[in-house]
Scaffold this motif. Sequence first.
Motif, PDB file in Angstrom:
ATOM      1  N   THR A  51     -30.219  56.622  -2.391  1.00 15.76           N
ATOM      2  CA  THR A  51     -30.529  55.527  -1.474  1.00 15.76           C
ATOM      3  C   THR A  51     -31.294  54.429  -2.209  1.00 15.76           C
ATOM      4  OG1 THR A  51     -31.671  54.924   0.567  1.00 15.76           O
ATOM      5  CG2 THR A  51     -32.689  56.624  -0.770  1.00 15.76           C
ATOM      6  N   LEU A  52     -31.104  53.209  -1.740  1.00 20.41           N
ATOM      7  CA  LEU A  52     -31.873  52.059  -2.242  1.00 20.41           C
ATOM      8  C   LEU A  52     -32.913  51.595  -1.228  1.00 20.41           C
ATOM      9  CD1 LEU A  52     -29.032  49.915  -3.862  1.00 20.41           C
ATOM     10  CD2 LEU A  52     -30.657  51.417  -5.024  1.00 20.41           C
ATOM     11  N   GLU A  53     -33.067  52.361  -0.167  1.00 19.80           N
ATOM     12  CA  GLU A  53     -33.999  51.976   0.893  1.00 19.80           C
ATOM     13  C   GLU A  53     -35.423  51.866   0.390  1.00 19.80           C
ATOM     14  OE1 GLU A  53     -35.620  53.579   5.242  1.00 19.80           O
ATOM     15  OE2 GLU A  53     -34.082  54.692   4.137  1.00 19.80           O
ATOM     16  N   ASN A  54     -35.817  52.752  -0.533  1.00 19.13           N
ATOM     17  CA  ASN A  54     -37.185  52.716  -1.049  1.00 19.13           C
ATOM     18  C   ASN A  54     -37.464  51.391  -1.756  1.00 19.13           C
ATOM     19  OD1 ASN A  54     -37.670  55.383  -0.174  1.00 19.13           O
ATOM     20  ND2 ASN A  54     -36.751  56.207  -2.037  1.00 19.13           N
ATOM     21  N   PHE A  55     -36.481  50.873  -2.491  1.00 20.89           N
ATOM     22  CA  PHE A  55     -36.658  49.597  -3.182  1.00 20.89           C
ATOM     23  C   PHE A  55     -36.733  48.446  -2.186  1.00 20.89           C
ATOM     24  CE2 PHE A  55     -34.829  52.374  -6.377  1.00 20.89           C
ATOM     25  CZ  PHE A  55     -35.556  52.056  -7.509  1.00 20.89           C
ATOM     26  N   VAL A  56     -35.920  48.513  -1.146  1.00 20.10           N
ATOM     27  CA  VAL A  56     -35.949  47.457  -0.125  1.00 20.10           C
ATOM     28  C   VAL A  56     -37.304  47.450   0.576  1.00 20.10           C
ATOM     29  CG1 VAL A  56     -34.921  46.655   2.019  1.00 20.10           C
ATOM     30  CG2 VAL A  56     -33.461  47.548   0.194  1.00 20.10           C
ATOM     31  N   ARG A  57     -37.808  48.631   0.940  1.00 16.98           N
ATOM     32  CA  ARG A  57     -39.099  48.709   1.618  1.00 16.98           C
ATOM     33  C   ARG A  57     -40.231  48.249   0.696  1.00 16.98           C
ATOM     34  NH1 ARG A  57     -39.934  54.531   3.930  1.00 16.98           N
ATOM     35  NH2 ARG A  57     -41.887  53.522   4.581  1.00 16.98           N
ATOM     36  N   TRP A  59     -39.981  46.132  -1.851  1.00 19.30           N
ATOM     37  CA  TRP A  59     -39.874  44.673  -2.061  1.00 19.30           C
ATOM     38  C   TRP A  59     -40.377  43.900  -0.851  1.00 19.30           C
ATOM     39  CZ3 TRP A  59     -38.612  41.925  -6.351  1.00 19.30           C
ATOM     40  CH2 TRP A  59     -38.367  40.563  -6.182  1.00 19.30           C
ATOM     41  N   ASN A  60     -40.088  44.408   0.347  1.00 16.62           N
ATOM     42  CA  ASN A  60     -40.526  43.725   1.564  1.00 16.62           C
ATOM     43  C   ASN A  60     -42.008  43.934   1.862  1.00 16.62           C
ATOM     44  OD1 ASN A  60     -37.936  42.756   2.041  1.00 16.62           O
ATOM     45  ND2 ASN A  60     -37.358  44.567   3.244  1.00 16.62           N
ATOM     46  N   ILE A 246     -39.744  48.646 -10.126  1.00 15.08           N
ATOM     47  CA  ILE A 246     -39.529  47.198 -10.020  1.00 15.08           C
ATOM     48  C   ILE A 246     -40.433  46.456 -10.999  1.00 15.08           C
ATOM     49  CG2 ILE A 246     -39.827  45.194  -8.505  1.00 15.08           C
ATOM     50  CD1 ILE A 246     -38.990  46.961  -6.164  1.00 15.08           C
TER      51      ILE A 246
END
Length: 272
Positions: A51-57, A59-60, A246
């Motif tokens: 999943t890429l959800e961790n990176f999205v969370r 970054w936001n 990141i």
Amino acid sequence: MRPPRTPDRILFVAGAWALALIWLLPLAYAVWTAFHPAEFETRFALFAPLTLENFVRAWNAAPFARYFVNTIVLVTMVLAAQLILCSLAAFAFARFEFPGKNLLFALVLVQLMVMPDILLVRNYATMGSLGLIDSILAIGLPYFASGFAIFLLRQTFKTVPRELDDAARVEGCSWLGLLWRVYVPLAKPTMLAFGLVSVSHHWNNFLWPLIITSSVETRPLTVGLSIFATTDSGTEWSIITAATLITSAPLLIGFLLFQRQFVQSFMRAGIK
């Protein structure tokens, strides 16, 4: 022809593998945790979903775009100032004779032995008197001069034959022109080697930027990353590792793409 497998060589190779594993295991854990859901933080499953959800969370959760801009401005500003000022100082130490030359160079070497953390209070007071607190300039200003860079460039400049000086001076070249047209091109491997050290250090520097900055507009990546350790919802390792990747990704990618040039620059610069 491969060298024989002597006990000493086997021991060295085993030590190299051990050090590589010590360095790689935390990185492997960070990559695993960042690319998998939170329930796989502490357990391994061969077919765990990616999943890429961790990176999205991550970054936001923080203004990473601003942090990246601040960090790039910081490392570029510091490196440019160091190369200009230290090149001038190293050229003076390598080619000119003036009163107190040896004493001044000894003071430069002493600077290498002083831990930067010792100067935090004094540097903070200086930045306050200049009205620079909470600015990118305040983060970089104490590092504009580097004893390490002066030492490296001086040693490189001293290897340049003086016949090149005489030839350039006969052609009407000024001292600054001599430095720019003769010495700097010959010292490019040393400058590149030092540049790698400088960028890596200031990209990862944390304590001084944490002390001297207090707003999002001036914080670099490392200080911005610290907000993930103070969340009210507890420690979310998947988000922390994603934010860490990141932050460190540009340096890792840069090293992987240009590792041959990195190694060659260090070898040509004579850094042991």
